[in-house]
Design a protein around this motif. Sequence first.
Motif, PDB file in Angstrom:
ATOM      1  N   UNK A 124       0.666  -1.055   0.038  1.00 41.49           N
ATOM      2  CA  UNK A 124      -0.370  -0.037  -0.134  1.00 41.49           C
ATOM      3  C   UNK A 124       0.550   1.127  -0.160  1.00 41.49           C
ATOM      4  N   UNK A 125       0.277   2.361  -0.450  1.00 38.43           N
ATOM      5  CA  UNK A 125       0.845   3.490  -0.346  1.00 38.43           C
ATOM      6  C   UNK A 125      -0.003   5.213  -0.102  1.00 38.43           C
ATOM      7  N   UNK A 126       0.933   5.406   0.167  1.00 34.57           N
ATOM      8  CA  UNK A 126       0.219   7.275  -0.065  1.00 34.57           C
ATOM      9  C   UNK A 126       1.260   8.010   0.179  1.00 34.57           C
ATOM     10  N   UNK A 127       1.055   9.134  -1.554  1.00 40.61           N
ATOM     11  CA  UNK A 127       1.329  10.172  -1.519  1.00 40.61           C
ATOM     12  C   UNK A 127       1.333  11.175  -0.427  1.00 40.61           C
ATOM     13  N   UNK A 128       1.877  12.223  -0.506  1.00 36.78           N
ATOM     14  CA  UNK A 128       1.375  13.347   0.128  1.00 36.78           C
ATOM     15  C   UNK A 128       0.718  14.341  -0.843  1.00 36.78           C
ATOM     16  N   UNK A 129      -0.662  14.459   0.349  1.00 33.29           N
ATOM     17  CA  UNK A 129      -1.639  15.032  -0.370  1.00 33.29           C
ATOM     18  C   UNK A 129      -2.487  14.004  -1.001  1.00 33.29           C
ATOM     19  N   UNK A 130      -2.652  13.121  -0.872  1.00 33.82           N
ATOM     20  CA  UNK A 130      -3.593  11.871  -0.771  1.00 33.82           C
ATOM     21  C   UNK A 130      -4.850  11.855   0.125  1.00 33.82           C
ATOM     22  N   UNK A 131      -5.845  11.633  -0.718  1.00 32.72           N
ATOM     23  CA  UNK A 131      -6.634  11.757   0.995  1.00 32.72           C
ATOM     24  C   UNK A 131      -7.035  10.580   1.371  1.00 32.72           C
ATOM     25  N   UNK A 132      -6.276   8.693   1.135  1.00 32.31           N
ATOM     26  CA  UNK A 132      -6.362   7.847   1.405  1.00 32.31           C
ATOM     27  C   UNK A 132      -4.922   6.735   1.076  1.00 32.31           C
ATOM     28  N   UNK A 133      -5.370   6.276   1.878  1.00 32.55           N
ATOM     29  CA  UNK A 133      -4.137   5.094   1.300  1.00 32.55           C
ATOM     30  C   UNK A 133      -4.977   4.522  -0.018  1.00 32.55           C
ATOM     31  N   UNK A 134      -3.846   4.044  -0.756  1.00 30.28           N
ATOM     32  CA  UNK A 134      -4.129   3.527  -2.156  1.00 30.28           C
ATOM     33  C   UNK A 134      -3.045   1.339  -1.879  1.00 30.28           C
ATOM     34  N   UNK A 135      -4.006   1.003  -2.778  1.00 27.82           N
ATOM     35  CA  UNK A 135      -3.636  -0.550  -2.901  1.00 27.82           C
ATOM     36  C   UNK A 135      -3.668  -0.719  -4.824  1.00 27.82           C
ATOM     37  N   UNK A 136      -2.917  -2.317  -4.953  1.00 23.86           N
ATOM     38  CA  UNK A 136      -3.180  -2.334  -6.424  1.00 23.86           C
ATOM     39  C   UNK A 136      -4.556  -3.085  -5.959  1.00 23.86           C
ATOM     40  N   UNK A 137      -5.020  -2.551  -7.740  1.00 25.20           N
ATOM     41  CA  UNK A 137      -6.446  -3.497  -8.138  1.00 25.20           C
ATOM     42  C   UNK A 137      -5.714  -4.816  -8.478  1.00 25.20           C
ATOM     43  N   UNK A 138      -6.256  -5.988  -7.294  1.00 19.84           N
ATOM     44  CA  UNK A 138      -6.056  -7.541  -7.052  1.00 19.84           C
ATOM     45  C   UNK A 138      -7.101  -8.321  -7.487  1.00 19.84           C
TER      46      UNK A 138
END
Length: 226
Positions: A124-138
């Motif tokens: 999972x990852x989250x860039x500065x400025x993102x509103x939420x954590x993200x993960x891949x389409x799995x």
Amino acid sequence: MTIHDVARRLPEIPALRDHCRSMAMLEAILSPDWADRYYSFDAHWSAGEEMASMRNGSGDEYSIVFSAAGAYIRGFAHESQMSPYAHDGPWPGVLDDVPEVFRSCVEEPAFADEEGIPAVTACAWREVGDGAWKAGSIEFPADGDSDPDGSEYVFRLLTDRSAEAFQHFAEDYYEIPVPLAAVQHVLALRPLTAEVVAALNPQITMDALTKDITEIGYPQLAQPTD
């Protein structure tokens, strides 16, 4: 639970970083021998990067890289059916959608085996400025496994960040009583006191923790209040 569920339960980056630092400090007090610790934090892992890590000694682990770009999380459950060793490399989708800004983390040799295969079952990852954590389409295995990528186990103290959860873990792992009030003190990132340290481990002194405090970046002074 999968990495998608974990991503929804994670706090914002600064709060996650603070939680990881506090768990590492608790472990440093409970276990003076670094090799026996579950949770660690290196505030000087590389130029401009900090890293939180977990390793259980049986092959399960995670790494979280904190940088100016944001935060990148890699988890590895060695018995997961999504292990790269059960297939021809990482499970499809786990790493495919990681943004370029975290590509160096994906390719980090420390997160791979000797043959360069990424040791990862969840990411999972989250860039500065993102509103939420993200993960891949799995597309997860369809056999009904409730923890197909190992996320529920590997990240359990990141999704349940309560003092009671850490107390339960520590008492089970170290087989000693762990006072809840002392755990609460450290999880709140309050400066250490001799009393708190002695409550957690009467065999260690404040002076003996100086190196760990510096490595972890644990606050030594009271935090300013607004």
